[in-house]
Design an enzyme around this catalytic site. Structure first.
Site, PDB file in Angstrom:
ATOM      1  N   ASP A  12       1.643   4.139   3.373  1.00  0.00           N
ATOM      2  CA  ASP A  12       2.549   3.611   4.554  1.00  0.00           C
ATOM      3  C   ASP A  12       2.879   1.993   4.526  1.00  0.00           C
ATOM      4  O   ASP A  12       2.600   1.259   5.632  1.00  0.00           O
ATOM      5  CB  ASP A  12       1.883   3.502   5.992  1.00  0.00           C
ATOM      6  CG  ASP A  12       1.709   5.175   6.131  1.00  0.00           C
ATOM      7  OD1 ASP A  12       1.995   5.945   5.497  1.00  0.00           O
ATOM      8  OD2 ASP A  12       1.335   5.523   7.388  1.00  0.00           O
ATOM      9  N   LYS A 110       5.395  11.924   6.466  1.00  0.00           N
ATOM     10  CA  LYS A 110       4.745  12.371   7.315  1.00  0.00           C
ATOM     11  C   LYS A 110       5.052  12.006   8.607  1.00  0.00           C
ATOM     12  O   LYS A 110       5.306  11.008   8.910  1.00  0.00           O
ATOM     13  CB  LYS A 110       2.985  12.356   6.836  1.00  0.00           C
ATOM     14  CG  LYS A 110       2.690  10.918   6.840  1.00  0.00           C
ATOM     15  CD  LYS A 110       1.404  10.493   6.337  1.00  0.00           C
ATOM     16  CE  LYS A 110       1.208   9.116   6.435  1.00  0.00           C
ATOM     17  NZ  LYS A 110       1.068   8.511   7.838  1.00  0.00           N
ATOM     18  N   CYS A 155      -4.340   5.408   8.981  1.00  0.00           N
ATOM     19  CA  CYS A 155      -3.995   6.286   7.891  1.00  0.00           C
ATOM     20  C   CYS A 155      -4.472   6.258   6.501  1.00  0.00           C
ATOM     21  O   CYS A 155      -4.768   7.310   6.075  1.00  0.00           O
ATOM     22  CB  CYS A 155      -2.151   6.006   7.505  1.00  0.00           C
ATOM     23  SG  CYS A 155      -1.391   6.697   9.187  1.00  0.00           S
TER      24      CYS A 155
END
Ligand code: VGL
Ligand code: ZN
Length: 202
Positions: A12, A110, A155
């Site tokens: 990310d 995601k 994450c």
């Protein structure tokens, strides 16, 4: 190491997690050069991208009266309500402009289902719905993972712990991560990763 048994996964590295972004992580953009160097060093290269529809339930703005960073009870357990971030197709969801996205073999998105969040690159937050990444890595012969990215305590943490539970040998590169760190979440994340056998290389 055999030819392709180790993958690097950058988690990310997107504008909304960098300074100026909707869910900015302090100093988040400083991971970019570290991650570009790491990506160049490993034979299998994966980027993940948080990718939410605008009506995602994890956005505080979609629950009347809810404050950002408050907790709610989702069907699968406690869930933080976040500022609206990484909306599909938005500039905030785009990768940092200096990230070497051309080098990646796979970009895994995601969090694209409105009713469920997905911190981990392997399973959504119900801990059972797979993203498909395990199959991709196994079919390429990968057994070891090196990870870095944003944010350490969400994450990166859940990706590393899920990977370790799946039997991958996991190393997290501290210099390539930055944390949100709300209510002790960074200390908790480090302990959780260590408890699951993740190596944290500082
Ligand atoms: C993340 C909160 C919400 C992350 C993504 O990338 O760590 N955190 N969505
Ligand atoms: Zn998100």
């Amino acid at each position: 190491m055999t030819a392709e048994d180790t993958a690097f996964i950058a988690i990310d590295v997107q504008n909304d997690f960098c300074p100026g972004g909707a869910l900015a992580v302090a100093d988040g953009d400083s991971v970019v050069p570290v991650i570009n160097d790491l990506m160049a060093a490993y034979p299998v290269k994966v980027l993940t991208q948080d990718w939410h529809p605008a009506d995602h339930f994890s956005f505080a703005a979609n629950t009347e009266g809810a404050a950002p960073f408050s907790l709610v009870e989702a069907p699968y357990g406690p869930q933080v309500l976040w500022p609206t971030h990484c909306v599909q197709g938005s500039n905030g969801a785009a990768f940092h402009k200096d990230l070497d996205t051309d080098a990646a073999d796979l970009i895994l998105r995601k969090g694209y289902r409105s009713a469920i969040d997905s911190y981990s690159a392997f399973f959504e937050n119900d801990h059972v719905t797979p993203t498909g990444l395990e199959g991709y890595l196994r079919s390429r012969g990968v057994t070891k993972l090196v990870m870095a990215g944003l944010a350490t305590d969400f994450c990166v943490r859940f990706s590393a712990v899920d990977a370790a539970k799946l039997g991958f040998e996991v190393t997290v590169i501290g210099a390539g991560c930055r944390a949100i760190d709300m209510d002790g979440s960074l200390a908790q994340a480090r302990q959780d990763m260590l408890d699951h056998g993740v190596v944290i290389a500082d």
